[in-house]
Design a protein around this motif. Structure first.
Motif, mmCIF file in Angstrom:
data_model
loop_
_atom_site.group_PDB
_atom_site.id
_atom_site.type_symbol
_atom_site.label_atom_id
_atom_site.label_comp_id
_atom_site.label_asym_id
_atom_site.label_seq_id
_atom_site.Cartn_x
_atom_site.Cartn_y
_atom_site.Cartn_z
ATOM 1 N N LYS A 139 -17.840 -1.042 -19.179
ATOM 2 C CA LYS A 139 -16.450 -0.652 -18.875
ATOM 3 C C LYS A 139 -16.243 0.761 -19.398
ATOM 4 N N SER A 140 -15.705 1.624 -18.569
ATOM 5 C CA SER A 140 -15.587 3.026 -19.002
ATOM 6 C C SER A 140 -14.290 3.692 -18.575
ATOM 7 N N GLU A 141 -13.318 2.892 -18.132
ATOM 8 C CA GLU A 141 -12.065 3.505 -17.675
ATOM 9 C C GLU A 141 -11.274 4.138 -18.810
ATOM 10 N N ASN A 142 -11.483 3.627 -20.038
ATOM 11 C CA ASN A 142 -10.874 4.243 -21.216
ATOM 12 C C ASN A 142 -11.614 3.744 -22.454
ATOM 13 N N LYS A 143 -11.254 4.259 -23.624
ATOM 14 C CA LYS A 143 -11.987 3.930 -24.848
ATOM 15 C C LYS A 143 -11.812 2.461 -25.248
ATOM 16 N N LYS A 144 -10.627 1.917 -25.040
ATOM 17 C CA LYS A 144 -10.398 0.508 -25.372
ATOM 18 C C LYS A 144 -11.286 -0.386 -24.502
ATOM 19 N N TYR A 175 -18.469 8.061 -30.857
ATOM 20 C CA TYR A 175 -17.393 7.340 -31.544
ATOM 21 C C TYR A 175 -17.702 7.215 -33.039
ATOM 22 N N ASN A 229 -15.095 13.399 -14.282
ATOM 23 C CA ASN A 229 -13.834 13.105 -14.950
ATOM 24 C C ASN A 229 -14.139 12.319 -16.231
ATOM 25 N N ARG A 230 -13.986 12.972 -17.353
ATOM 26 C CA ARG A 230 -14.345 12.334 -18.632
ATOM 27 C C ARG A 230 -13.247 11.372 -19.070
ATOM 28 N N THR A 231 -13.633 10.111 -19.315
ATOM 29 C CA THR A 231 -12.675 9.104 -19.783
ATOM 30 C C THR A 231 -12.994 8.621 -21.196
ATOM 31 N N LEU A 232 -14.193 8.967 -21.696
ATOM 32 C CA LEU A 232 -14.606 8.515 -23.031
ATOM 33 C C LEU A 232 -14.719 9.709 -23.982
ATOM 34 N N TRP A 233 -15.623 9.664 -24.946
ATOM 35 C CA TRP A 233 -15.655 10.680 -26.009
ATOM 36 C C TRP A 233 -16.343 11.971 -25.584
#
Length: 346
Positions: A139-144, A175, A229-233
């Motif tokens: 899952k990579s849509e956001n950090k959570k 992270y 499009n970067r969604t993580l760190w």
């Protein structure tokens, strides 16, 4: 016009002869690459014995004739991982991390799934692609969501035994680096790598002016591709840079007095008879040859960044094209370019 002629002539006559040879080698190999019509432009930077040579060819937009230049911004894609490796090496030297640490001591939940038959995944396994993590985050849509995806991973091989390229692992590394330094990963890269080496054109986050200089690339069907499009760190990708800044990065990687560089170049995992993994560096050593390198590929562009410490040479090649064989083709260009430079070394 005569003044310009004499100025150019004067510059040429004072140039070291080897720089001209490097220019010739770059031009030869770039033009050969562009004979393959799937490629539209190429930028090449070479650092040899402290002298840099940068040349640009082709067009960024099909039919426009707009050649790249020293301020053109490229996506570095997975070459970003070498920056992650550098920060991780600094964390080890700063005793913020230990390579043998179980990664779960840095996580906020237990994650009993992140082990194999009682064998934990360590920081070293994350850095060397031997963790058993899947290539892409589940899952990579956001950090959570990333951490939710971590709970779904099944480790099926003993950590540290099998190389399997993973984009999940460097994101978790980023992270963990944030956690031990109590600063955003983007800030750590800026503070530890970019600012000390005046790499002012290398950045994760672009402003409006930067975006006008950012390359839009193509696939092999000449279709315009989106930018990443970067969604993580940003541990795996997300840095943008110019050829001039990459020369500064070469100088850093060739600085044998830099303890962080030396740590990041350590051989941590042996993958073949002459192939090792460092801190996100692929290391080749056989006989007199020693190479540190990394490839970067994203939707519309690819690049290779290669260091030859024994010969005091660095090479970066970037193109606004991305398809299955691009990395292999560019690798051959780098090899040929290096051979041509070495032929003229004397």
């Amino acid at each position: 016009m005569p003044i310009l002629f004499f100025t150019l002539l004067g510059c040429k006559s004072t140039r070291p002869i080897n720089t001209q040879n490097v220019e010739n080698a770059i031009t030869k190999n770039a033009l050969q690459l562009l004979e393959d019509k799937r490629f539209h432009s190429v930028s090449i930077a070479v650092l040899k014995d402290g002298e840099s040579t940068i040349k640009h060819f082709g067009e960024l937009t099909i039919g426009k004739g707009n050649q790249p230049n020293d301020s053109t911004l490229y996506e570095l894609a997975s070459v970003t991982k070498t920056f992650t490796g550098y920060v991780a090496a600094k964390a080890v030297l700063d005793k913020k991390l230990n390579l043998e640490d179980d990664i779960r001591i840095y996580l906020n939940e237990p994650y009993p799934n992140l082990e194999f038959k009682g064998e934990p995944i360590t920081i070293k396994h994350l850095i060397t692609h031997t963790s058993g993590f899947p290539n892409m985050p589940l899952k990579s849509e956001n950090k959570k969501a990333f951490f939710e995806g971590l709970k779904l991973i099944k480790i099926e091989t003993k950590p540290g035994e099998t190389y399997s390229y993973s984009n999940t692992a460097p994101e978790l590394t980023a992270y963990i680096l944030e956690k031990v330094y109590q600063k955003p990963f983007e800030e750590l890269v800026t503070e530890f790598v970019l600012k000390p080496n005046t790499m002012n054109q290398t950045k994760f986050t672009l402003n409006e002016n930067d975006r006008t200089r950012l390359v839009k690339g193509y696939n092999d069907k000449n279709e315009l591709m989106p930018n990443f499009n970067r969604t993580l760190w940003g541990g795996i990708s997300g840095l943008h840079s110019t050829t001039t800044d990459l020369v500064k990065y070469m100088k850093l990687q060739l600085d044998r007095s830099n303890l962080i560089v030396n740590e990041s170049h350590k051989k941590l995992y042996k993958e073949g008879s002459d192939f090792w993994e460092g801190y996100h560096w692929y290391i080749i050593e056989n006989g007199s040859q020693l190479i540190y390198r990394h490839h970067g590929g994203i939707y519309g562009m690819q690049n290779w960044f290669v260091i030859y410490p024994k010969q005091n040479i660095g090479i970066a090649i970037l193109t606004n094209t991305s398809f299955n064989e691009t990395g292999e083709i560019l690798e051959k260009v780098v090899d040929n370019l290096y051979d041509d430079i070495m032929k003229t070394k004397k």
